[in-house]
Each structure stands twice: as C-alpha cells, then as structure tokens.
Design an enzyme around this catalytic site. Structure first.
Site, PDB file in Angstrom:
ATOM      1  N   THR A 133      -3.584 -61.478 -33.598  1.00  0.00           N
ATOM      2  CA  THR A 133      -4.063 -60.101 -32.791  1.00  0.00           C
ATOM      3  C   THR A 133      -3.316 -59.231 -31.853  1.00  0.00           C
ATOM      4  OG1 THR A 133      -6.228 -59.978 -32.963  1.00  0.00           O
ATOM      5  CG2 THR A 133      -5.968 -58.275 -31.814  1.00  0.00           C
ATOM      6  N   VAL A 181     -14.427 -57.687 -40.782  1.00  0.00           N
ATOM      7  CA  VAL A 181     -13.914 -56.950 -39.694  1.00  0.00           C
ATOM      8  C   VAL A 181     -14.101 -57.713 -38.160  1.00  0.00           C
ATOM      9  CG1 VAL A 181     -14.431 -54.645 -38.266  1.00  0.00           C
ATOM     10  CG2 VAL A 181     -13.797 -54.888 -41.160  1.00  0.00           C
ATOM     11  N   GLY A 182     -13.478 -58.089 -37.624  1.00  0.00           N
ATOM     12  CA  GLY A 182     -13.924 -58.175 -36.594  1.00  0.00           C
ATOM     13  C   GLY A 182     -14.056 -57.576 -35.362  1.00  0.00           C
ATOM     14  N   ASP A 183     -13.801 -57.681 -34.656  1.00  0.00           N
ATOM     15  CA  ASP A 183     -14.171 -56.999 -32.480  1.00  0.00           C
ATOM     16  C   ASP A 183     -12.621 -56.046 -32.591  1.00  0.00           C
ATOM     17  OD1 ASP A 183     -11.900 -58.957 -31.894  1.00  0.00           O
ATOM     18  OD2 ASP A 183     -12.013 -58.916 -30.066  1.00  0.00           O
ATOM     19  N   GLY A 219      -8.538 -63.715 -30.672  1.00  0.00           N
ATOM     20  CA  GLY A 219      -9.088 -64.876 -30.925  1.00  0.00           C
ATOM     21  C   GLY A 219     -10.153 -64.869 -31.951  1.00  0.00           C
ATOM     22  N   GLY A 226     -13.054 -62.845 -33.298  1.00  0.00           N
ATOM     23  CA  GLY A 226     -13.690 -61.600 -33.111  1.00  0.00           C
ATOM     24  C   GLY A 226     -14.617 -61.262 -32.638  1.00  0.00           C
TER      25      GLY A 226
END
Length: 401
Positions: free
Chosen positions: A245, A274-276, A297, A299
């Site tokens: 990221t 899906v992460g943050d 990192g 998420g």
C-alpha cells in the site's frame, strides 16, 4: 517511550483537554483551537516509505500552486505505474487465483469531498479512478466489475496487471502451500488451538522450512528461470504475504490538505477481499480544518478502529500527529489485550499531517517489514524526499518475522 508511559500520556492529554473545556470535548473545535504550539513546514508532502522517490512529483505541483489532491495522486501514480514495485498498481501481487485486485480512496480537504474504488481488476491507476468517482458522480464508492466498467467509460485503459515477475512469484506460492486465511487471529478457534503452539504458527513454520528444502528450491528455480533475485523475493513474500500500500498526504502554503491511499491489497487474498485502503475513515481520512491521516499494513485491524478518523479527531483535540498515531496504535493493540503473540502475526503503520505542516507516523513494531531495518516513512519538505523514523509502539522486533 514505554507502553505504560504512552497510556498514561494519552489519558493525561485527554483529561487535560476535558479540563480546559469540557463542553468542547466531543463538540466541534474552532480552527484556532485545534493545534498546540508545534511549528510545521508548508508546503509539505508525506507518504509511506515506498513513496520516497515519488514525492518530488507531488512537490513540484504544490510549488507551482497546484491542487493538493492533484499533488498526492501524482505522487502515488508513479508507484502505481512501476512494474518493479509489486506492492501497488501494475505488477502488484495477485489474489489466490492469480488476479490482481486494486483498491484506492481520495479525500479533498478544500471541498470536503471523497471518492473510493475497491476490488478493481484490469485498471492500473485506481487513485485517479477514485478521484474520478469523486469528481464525476454523486457516489462515494464503486466496487468490483462496476468500477472497471465505469473506468472504461471514463477513458481509462484496460490491461492485464499481472506482470511476468508477479506471475512467477504467484506460481511459486501455489507450488509451496495450500495455505488460506481461515480463521483469523481474533477467532475463538484460533485461541483454542494447541497451548504449546497453535496450528497456524506450526503451519507457518512448516512452510518456511519447506521453502528451503532442496526439492522446493529446484522447483522454484525452474519457475523463476534461475533468477536468484526473483527467487529470493518469492521466498520473502511467500513466507510473509505483504500488504502492499501507499498512503500520501499533501498540504500547500495556504494550509489546504488532501490525501490518497492506493493498494494491490494483501497478497494471495481471497478474491473480493477489501482492506482499509478504500474505506473512508480507516485507510484515509481528511478534514480540511484539522489535517489528514492514513495507514498501511494489515487493513482488517485498522478498519476495526477507524484509524484515519481516530487520528484526525485526536489531532482536533490537540494531540501532535505522532501522538495521535500512537493513540490509534494503542487501540489496535487493545483489541488483543496487548497479546504480543497475536500482534506479532501482523504489522501496521499510521501516518498523519496537520494543516500547519506538522507530520508524524507510528509503527506497531520498531522494525519495518524486514526485521533488521527500522520502520520509516517518507517526507518531502520542499528540498528533497527523505526517510524518517516512525515512532514505535512496541520498541522491539515483531510483525510476523
């Protein structure tokens, strides 16, 4: 600073804010009340460490009087376009089925607008796509194939994002393991595993041992064409799947601030994960009266605490960017009762910049993704891009080493 002294500082800081104006604690702070006496630099642009060489592009825009969001997006686009960076955009490491899926968000402080996309395939520059969602629709978030079709309709080029470099690493991963992401470390099933050593840790150790076996080394050499550098990278990312990221925040001379976060997500993830990064308030949050914050990192851990929003609200109440990042980190660690055995299975970073140009960052562990290297973030203050140390929540090596 020790964990205990950090906690005491946070409690003291918040208590002092309450004593100074109890009615203001949960209300809107006036811009003149927002910050302490720290002096920053403007214009300034910051990012996660992988953006250090790209920040000049954004700074050039800021110095020429350009928009802060244009500056942030221009910087991360350099990383998205780089096929040799397998953490973001073109060449990003794929999901477990070999498909590259990208996520991104943007927030524009001057107009208080936001845009976001998630699980996007075949579109390289998802930070620009998130900005297009913000500018040309009345939506905030578009996901999946709908986001891809929207991108094509808006003139974005469609292409295969899986480079030969990343494809070979994915093939090596497939050859090395049947590992999946079930269950998580917050699951009772995880807690209930062997008291001596849980099954996941045993599997991880077994994978790492197998990666150095003569049989796998021979197979890896065939897959990677006997390219030693590629083989070393494959072993690294198979052992510890990266959460590639880049977060970028920019403020101009007038104190206008914007930001973006873009990612290829967790390597080998379940398709559709899906992460943050595209979650407004988690992977990115900007308030034009206060500042902005973002994260890289794992998420999932950031989503649980709405890290970006948490940090900005702490800065609104008077915390420095660094201390606000540490407060967010405290909440991540608190979710596991500061159990270092569990916390050592991941890494997470926070970044913050206030509208006065004061910046800071915190990492869960002292080290970066490599045990022997200090956790860093990137800053360009108008002279050059450089790396600076993150404040460490745990002043020791950790993060699934």
């Amino acid at each position: 600073m020790s964990l205990w002294s950090r906690r005491r500082f946070f409690l003291t800081s918040l208590a002092g804010t309450a004593a100074a104006g109890t009615t203001n604690l949960f209300g809107a702070a006036k811009p003149s009340d927002v910050f302490a006496t720290a002096k920053g630099t403007r214009p300034i642009i910051i990012s996660s460490a992988n953006g250090v060489r790209a920040l000049q592009k954004g700074m050039d825009i800021l110095k020429s009087g350009g928009d802060t969001l244009d500056a942030a997006v221009a910087a991360v686009t350099v990383v998205e376009d780089d096929p040799n960076d397998d953490s973001v955009g073109y060449g990003g490491l794929p999901n477990e089925e070999g498909e590259v899926e990208l996520d991104a968000s943007v927030m524009h402080g001057p107009t208080r607008r936001a845009g976001s996309v998630a699980s996007v395939r075949r579109i390289k520059n998802v930070s620009r796509l998130a900005k297009t969602v913000m500018e040309r629709t009345n939506h905030t978030m578009i996901v999946g194939d709908g986001a891809r079709r929207f991108a094509v309709a808006e003139g974005f080029e469609e292409l295969n994002l899986l480079t030969e470099h990343s494809r070979k690493i994915w093939l090596a991963w497939k050859a090395s393991t049947s590992f999946n992401w079930r269950p998580g470390i917050d699951s009772p099933e995880w807690v209930g595993r062997s008291a001596a050593r849980n099954k996941e840790q045993t599997a991880t150790a077994g994978r790492r041992g197998a990666l150095h076996s003569p049989e796998f080394r021979e197979q890896l050499a065939d897959i990677c064409g006997h390219d030693e550098a590629l083989m070393a990278r494959a072993i690294q990312v198979i052992s510890d799947p990266p959460t590639g990221t880049i977060n970028c925040l920019a403020v101009n001379e007038k104190g206008e601030i914007s930001g973006t976060t873009t990612t290829s997500g967790l390597s080998w993830k379940i398709p559709g994960r899906v992460g943050d990064s595209p979650i407004i308030g988690a992977g990115l949050y900007v308030d034009g009266d206060v500042g902005g914050a973002g994260s890289t990192g794992k998420g999932e851990e950031n989503i649980k605490i709405s890290g970006g929003h948490t940090i900005v609200e702490m800065m609104r109440k008077g915390m420095s960017p660094t201390d606000a990042c540490l407060e967010a980190m405290h909440r991540v660690a608190r979710n596991y009762n500061n159990d270092k055995k569990k916390l050592a299975t991941f890494h997470i970073y926070f970044y913050a910049l206030n509208r006065d140009g004061v910046h800071g960052s915190a990492s869960l562990w002292r080290n970066g993704y490599e045990a022997e290297k200090r956790a860093k973030y990137a800053v360009h203050d108008g002279t050059e891009g450089k790396l600076m140390d993150c404040a460490a929540y745990f002043d020791e090596v950790g993060g699934d080493q």
